[in-house]
Write a protein that holds these residues in place. Structure first.
Motif, short mmCIF file in Angstrom:
data_model
loop_
_atom_site.label_atom_id
_atom_site.label_comp_id
_atom_site.label_asym_id
_atom_site.label_seq_id
_atom_site.Cartn_x
_atom_site.Cartn_y
_atom_site.Cartn_z
N ASP A 1 0.77 12.74 -5.98
CA ASP A 1 0.12 13.14 -4.74
C ASP A 1 -1.17 12.36 -4.54
N CYS A 2 -1.57 12.21 -3.29
CA CYS A 2 -2.81 11.51 -2.96
C CYS A 2 -4.01 12.28 -3.51
N LYS A 3 -5.08 11.56 -3.75
CA LYS A 3 -6.35 12.20 -4.04
C LYS A 3 -6.98 12.67 -2.73
N GLN B 1 8.81 15.34 3.08
CA GLN B 1 7.94 16.24 3.85
C GLN B 1 6.51 15.73 3.87
N ARG B 2 6.09 15.10 2.80
CA ARG B 2 4.75 14.50 2.76
C ARG B 2 4.65 13.27 3.66
N GLY B 3 5.81 12.66 3.95
CA GLY B 3 5.80 11.42 4.72
C GLY B 3 5.43 10.22 3.88
N ALA B 4 5.79 10.24 2.60
CA ALA B 4 5.42 9.15 1.69
C ALA B 4 6.18 7.88 2.02
N ALA B 5 5.45 6.76 2.06
CA ALA B 5 6.04 5.45 2.38
C ALA B 5 5.17 4.36 1.81
N LEU B 6 5.70 3.15 1.79
CA LEU B 6 4.93 1.96 1.42
C LEU B 6 4.70 1.13 2.67
N LEU B 7 3.56 0.46 2.71
CA LEU B 7 3.18 -0.35 3.87
C LEU B 7 2.80 -1.75 3.41
N CYS B 8 3.07 -2.72 4.29
CA CYS B 8 2.63 -4.09 4.01
C CYS B 8 1.18 -4.29 4.43
N ALA B 9 0.75 -3.61 5.47
CA ALA B 9 -0.60 -3.84 6.00
C ALA B 9 -1.14 -2.57 6.61
N LEU B 10 -2.46 -2.41 6.51
CA LEU B 10 -3.16 -1.28 7.12
C LEU B 10 -3.67 -1.70 8.49
N ASN B 11 -4.40 -0.81 9.14
CA ASN B 11 -4.90 -1.12 10.49
C ASN B 11 -6.37 -1.48 10.50
N THR B 12 -6.90 -1.88 9.34
CA THR B 12 -8.31 -2.26 9.28
C THR B 12 -8.45 -3.69 8.77
N TYR C 1 0.84 -1.20 0.00
CA TYR C 1 0.00 0.00 0.00
C TYR C 1 0.87 1.25 0.00
N ALA C 2 0.42 2.26 -0.72
CA ALA C 2 1.10 3.55 -0.74
C ALA C 2 0.46 4.46 0.31
N ASP C 3 1.28 5.03 1.16
CA ASP C 3 0.82 5.91 2.23
C ASP C 3 1.34 7.32 1.97
N SER C 4 0.44 8.28 1.89
CA SER C 4 0.77 9.69 1.62
C SER C 4 1.30 9.90 0.20
N MET D 1 -6.64 8.13 1.93
CA MET D 1 -5.48 8.02 2.81
C MET D 1 -4.43 7.08 2.25
N TYR D 2 -4.89 5.97 1.69
CA TYR D 2 -3.98 4.94 1.19
C TYR D 2 -4.47 4.46 -0.16
N SER D 3 -3.57 3.90 -0.93
CA SER D 3 -3.95 3.31 -2.21
C SER D 3 -3.11 2.06 -2.43
N SER D 4 -3.68 1.11 -3.14
CA SER D 4 -2.98 -0.15 -3.42
C SER D 4 -1.93 0.07 -4.50
#
Length: 371
Positions: free
Chosen positions: A292-294, A360-371, A277-280, A298-301
């Protein structure tokens, strides 16, 4: 003195792209005080170089914190006189439901004929070793879950003592939280209990398919217990296949256009990875760049990414070195192996903006969300 042209520049200076905050016009103290009164009560995120979604996320985190406090303060008393289930009945029903969902252990006897194979030049396949390690870790977690569920149900029925750890597990079930007994034996996750159990079943199923059918064409990295071991295994497999010293290898990355469902064969070298997942930030499939995010997203695959080992790899220009984390917490501690418990690897993504913008945006990739 300051010339009028310079003062005009100061008067027109804005501190944010939206122009909500500007420099005060030249004047007396009373004029500055009057100007300050016109400033917004709450600063917009773009004043700090953040996306407007940052404000939404902050509000969600504050709401979540309040809800956690409310749950922690709720009484554990209740009765059937009101027609509702007692806490003991609620926990018992949830324990029985989860017990029925917990998958069976992963057994070597299930392995397919080509699962634990050696490479064409003789050495054992490193990814087969990764699979065996994953099986051990998941089986240990499944044993902990089963044993604690049995003990909890016995304690509720009065057949055994409700220990301190079981009491905390009881409270966690009431609050839809993962018990500490389980999280201590599990992978990092921020999911609530119901989502966590479903996610666990999907992870075990992914490993079971790998065990029975052999190496998948595309790996669900988010479903692995220990992604660091997988990254090391990919590098070792390339090293053994091409007789390249493993300590000279780095990764190059290529985002694919093909969806995971249409990938039927693995790449010649390296691995395909999906489930991130892409964060920020987000991946723009049209420009082939991170964007940039829409608003409100918050997150996108992320699409499938090709992780390709490369000798003496050098980061290409116009690239954002994006950190990949296991969870949204984005913090961890160094393990005994010198690896972070949360950060996995830095993924290079093409960008038409400088890295400072995404940092500055805090852009990162994540393996899992919190939902």
């Amino acid at each position: 003195g300051i010339n009028a042209e310079y003062m005009g520049i100061l008067d027109s200076f804005t501190y944010s792209p939206s122009g909500s905050i500007t420099s005060p016009p030249d004047g007396f103290v009373a004029d500055y005080r009057a100007f300050i009164e016109t400033l917004p009560t709450y600063d917009e995120p773009d004043c700090f170089g953040m996306h407007e979604n940052a404000n939404i996320r902050f509000q969600m985190q504050e709401s979540g914190s309040v809800m956690q406090t409310v749950l922690a303060l709720q009484p554990r008393t209740g009765g059937s006189s009101s027609g509702l289930m007692t806490p003991e009945q609620t926990v018992m029903a949830k324990a029985q439901e989860i017990q029925a969902m917990v998958p069976n252990n992963l057994l070597m006897e299930e392995a397919g004929p080509h699962t634990f194979r050696t490479m064409s030049n003789g050495p054992p396949n490193s990814l087969s070793t990764v699979l065996s390690h994953e099986m051990v870790k998941f089986n240990n977690l499944l044993r902990v879950i089963r044993a604690s569920l049995v003990e909890l149900q016995k304690a509720i029925q009065g057949l055994t003592v409700l220990s301190e750890s079981l009491d905390r597990m009881f409270t966690s079930f009431l609050n839809n939280e993962v018990p500490a007994l389980w999280s201590d034996a599990a992978y990092p996750s921020l999911k609530p209990l119901a989502s966590w159990v479903k996610d666990l079943c999907k992870r075990v199923e992914f490993i079971r398919v790998w065990l029975r059918k052999g190496e998948p064409s595309c790996y669900w990295m988010s479903g692995l217990f220990y992604p660091h071991g997988f990254i090391t295994g990919v590098l070792q497999a390339y090293s053994r296949q091409y007789n390249v010293p493993v300590d000279t290898l780095g990764f190059s990355f290529e985002v694919q256009d093909i969806p995971v469902e249409q990938i039927t064969a693995p790449p010649v070298a390296g691995v395909y990875v999906w489930g991130l997942y892409a964060d920020s930030c987000r991946w723009n499939q049209e420009t082939k760049l991170i964007d940039d995010c829409k608003p409100g997203e918050m997150y996108s695959s992320m699409p499938v990414i090709h992780f390709l080992p490369h000798p003496n790899h050098v980061t290409p220009p116009n690239t954002y070195v994006c950190p990949l984390y296991k969870t949204m917490v984005r913090r961890g501690v160094l393990s005994s192996l010198g690896q972070s418990t949360n950060f996995i690897v830095a993924v290079e993504l093409p960008s038409d903006r400088p890295s400072s913008f995404w940092i500055q945006r805090g852009a990162a990739l994540l393996c899992a969300l919190n939902t």
